[in-house]
Write a protein that holds these residues in place. Sequence first.
Motif, PDB file in Angstrom:
ATOM      1  N   ILE A  53       0.832  -1.209   0.000  1.00  0.00           N
ATOM      2  CA  ILE A  53       0.000   0.000   0.000  1.00  0.00           C
ATOM      3  C   ILE A  53       0.862   1.252   0.000  1.00  0.00           C
ATOM      4  CG2 ILE A  53      -1.654   1.344   1.362  1.00  0.00           C
ATOM      5  CD1 ILE A  53      -2.823  -1.402   2.264  1.00  0.00           C
ATOM      6  N   LEU A  54       1.809   1.347   0.925  1.00  0.00           N
ATOM      7  CA  LEU A  54       2.567   2.586   1.098  1.00  0.00           C
ATOM      8  C   LEU A  54       3.701   2.770   0.091  1.00  0.00           C
ATOM      9  CD1 LEU A  54       2.733   2.861   4.993  1.00  0.00           C
ATOM     10  CD2 LEU A  54       1.102   3.900   3.404  1.00  0.00           C
ATOM     11  N   SER A  55       4.060   1.718  -0.642  1.00  0.00           N
ATOM     12  CA  SER A  55       5.138   1.852  -1.623  1.00  0.00           C
ATOM     13  C   SER A  55       4.632   2.277  -2.994  1.00  0.00           C
ATOM     14  CB  SER A  55       5.900   0.536  -1.761  1.00  0.00           C
ATOM     15  OG  SER A  55       5.100  -0.437  -2.408  1.00  0.00           O
ATOM     16  N   GLY A  56       3.338   2.191  -3.195  1.00  0.00           N
ATOM     17  CA  GLY A  56       2.787   2.501  -4.507  1.00  0.00           C
ATOM     18  C   GLY A  56       2.761   1.288  -5.414  1.00  0.00           C
ATOM     19  N   ALA A  57       2.928   0.100  -4.864  1.00  0.00           N
ATOM     20  CA  ALA A  57       2.935  -1.116  -5.675  1.00  0.00           C
ATOM     21  C   ALA A  57       1.539  -1.449  -6.201  1.00  0.00           C
ATOM     22  CB  ALA A  57       3.478  -2.296  -4.872  1.00  0.00           C
ATOM     23  N   LEU A  58       0.504  -1.135  -5.432  1.00  0.00           N
ATOM     24  CA  LEU A  58      -0.859  -1.437  -5.863  1.00  0.00           C
ATOM     25  C   LEU A  58      -1.492  -0.288  -6.628  1.00  0.00           C
ATOM     26  CD1 LEU A  58      -2.190  -3.203  -2.639  1.00  0.00           C
ATOM     27  CD2 LEU A  58      -1.368  -4.255  -4.740  1.00  0.00           C
ATOM     28  N   VAL A  59      -1.322   0.909  -6.103  1.00  0.00           N
ATOM     29  CA  VAL A  59      -1.885   2.124  -6.692  1.00  0.00           C
ATOM     30  C   VAL A  59      -0.798   3.194  -6.616  1.00  0.00           C
ATOM     31  CG1 VAL A  59      -3.670   3.887  -6.444  1.00  0.00           C
ATOM     32  CG2 VAL A  59      -4.207   1.514  -5.904  1.00  0.00           C
ATOM     33  N   PRO A  60      -0.587   3.956  -7.681  1.00  0.00           N
ATOM     34  CA  PRO A  60       0.424   5.020  -7.607  1.00  0.00           C
ATOM     35  C   PRO A  60       0.132   5.994  -6.459  1.00  0.00           C
ATOM     36  CG  PRO A  60      -0.285   4.699  -9.865  1.00  0.00           C
ATOM     37  CD  PRO A  60      -1.193   3.869  -9.008  1.00  0.00           C
ATOM     38  N   ILE A  61       1.170   6.383  -5.754  1.00  0.00           N
ATOM     39  CA  ILE A  61       1.020   7.260  -4.591  1.00  0.00           C
ATOM     40  C   ILE A  61       0.362   8.582  -4.973  1.00  0.00           C
ATOM     41  CG2 ILE A  61       2.329   8.554  -2.849  1.00  0.00           C
ATOM     42  CD1 ILE A  61       4.273   6.169  -2.762  1.00  0.00           C
ATOM     43  N   ALA A  62       0.567   9.041  -6.198  1.00  0.00           N
ATOM     44  CA  ALA A  62      -0.031  10.302  -6.654  1.00  0.00           C
ATOM     45  C   ALA A  62      -1.559  10.255  -6.643  1.00  0.00           C
ATOM     46  CB  ALA A  62       0.464  10.639  -8.052  1.00  0.00           C
ATOM     47  N   LEU A  63      -2.144   9.063  -6.660  1.00  0.00           N
ATOM     48  CA  LEU A  63      -3.600   8.927  -6.649  1.00  0.00           C
ATOM     49  C   LEU A  63      -4.180   8.841  -5.242  1.00  0.00           C
ATOM     50  CD1 LEU A  63      -4.070   6.412  -9.610  1.00  0.00           C
ATOM     51  CD2 LEU A  63      -4.240   8.904  -9.637  1.00  0.00           C
ATOM     52  N   TYR A  64      -3.332   8.796  -4.235  1.00  0.00           N
ATOM     53  CA  TYR A  64      -3.801   8.725  -2.849  1.00  0.00           C
ATOM     54  C   TYR A  64      -4.307  10.084  -2.397  1.00  0.00           C
ATOM     55  CZ  TYR A  64      -1.432   4.195  -2.243  1.00  0.00           C
ATOM     56  OH  TYR A  64      -1.032   2.894  -2.340  1.00  0.00           O
ATOM     57  N   PRO A  65      -5.170  10.095  -1.369  1.00  0.00           N
ATOM     58  CA  PRO A  65      -5.558  11.387  -0.789  1.00  0.00           C
ATOM     59  C   PRO A  65      -4.337  12.044  -0.136  1.00  0.00           C
ATOM     60  CG  PRO A  65      -6.513   9.552   0.464  1.00  0.00           C
ATOM     61  CD  PRO A  65      -5.842   8.967  -0.736  1.00  0.00           C
ATOM     62  N   GLY A  66      -4.414  13.356   0.034  1.00  0.00           N
ATOM     63  CA  GLY A  66      -3.281  14.127   0.545  1.00  0.00           C
ATOM     64  C   GLY A  66      -2.705  13.598   1.846  1.00  0.00           C
ATOM     65  N   TRP A  67      -3.555  13.227   2.792  1.00  0.00           N
ATOM     66  CA  TRP A  67      -3.070  12.760   4.098  1.00  0.00           C
ATOM     67  C   TRP A  67      -2.276  11.467   3.948  1.00  0.00           C
ATOM     68  CZ3 TRP A  67      -4.648   7.995   5.781  1.00  0.00           C
ATOM     69  CH2 TRP A  67      -5.790   7.457   5.182  1.00  0.00           C
ATOM     70  N   LEU A  68      -2.689  10.570   3.027  1.00  0.00           N
ATOM     71  CA  LEU A  68      -1.967   9.319   2.830  1.00  0.00           C
ATOM     72  C   LEU A  68      -0.668   9.562   2.049  1.00  0.00           C
ATOM     73  CD1 LEU A  68      -1.888   6.337   3.394  1.00  0.00           C
ATOM     74  CD2 LEU A  68      -3.362   5.957   1.407  1.00  0.00           C
TER      75      LEU A  68
END
Length: 131
Positions: A53-68
């Motif tokens: 989750i936190l590495s961006g392996a599943l979803v790119p980090i740029a698509l996460y909400p700001g807090w995440l």
Amino acid sequence: MPLPDPAQAGLFLLSLLAMVPLKFALVYLVGLACFWTGNFHGLSLSRVAITNILSGALVPIALYPGWLQTICAWSPFPGIVSTPALIFLGQVRGAESAYLIGTQLLWVAVLWIGARLLWRVAVRRLVVHGG
């Protein structure tokens, strides 16, 4: 998808080389936690889930909400997947690539020092039965 230019490819390879000890340090720290839990399986599954989750392996980090995204930015996990991917794709270049690779190396040092300290504490808990 065009291949990166030679300079970008070199930065990508450097990032991949920094990723290996980073991933090792995280796995090693989880292994050390077994001195207190006695069970590696649950810890290993948790590590894999959190890392994915936190590495961006599943979803790119740029698509996460700001807090995440903020949580990811302050953790070592983006250095495992996101940093090498951003460099390879050319989304970061030059000084920003160097900064991300430096961040990877900083996390390697911090986690290694933390692991050494935790090892000193953990080895005192070691109980060996048998001959």
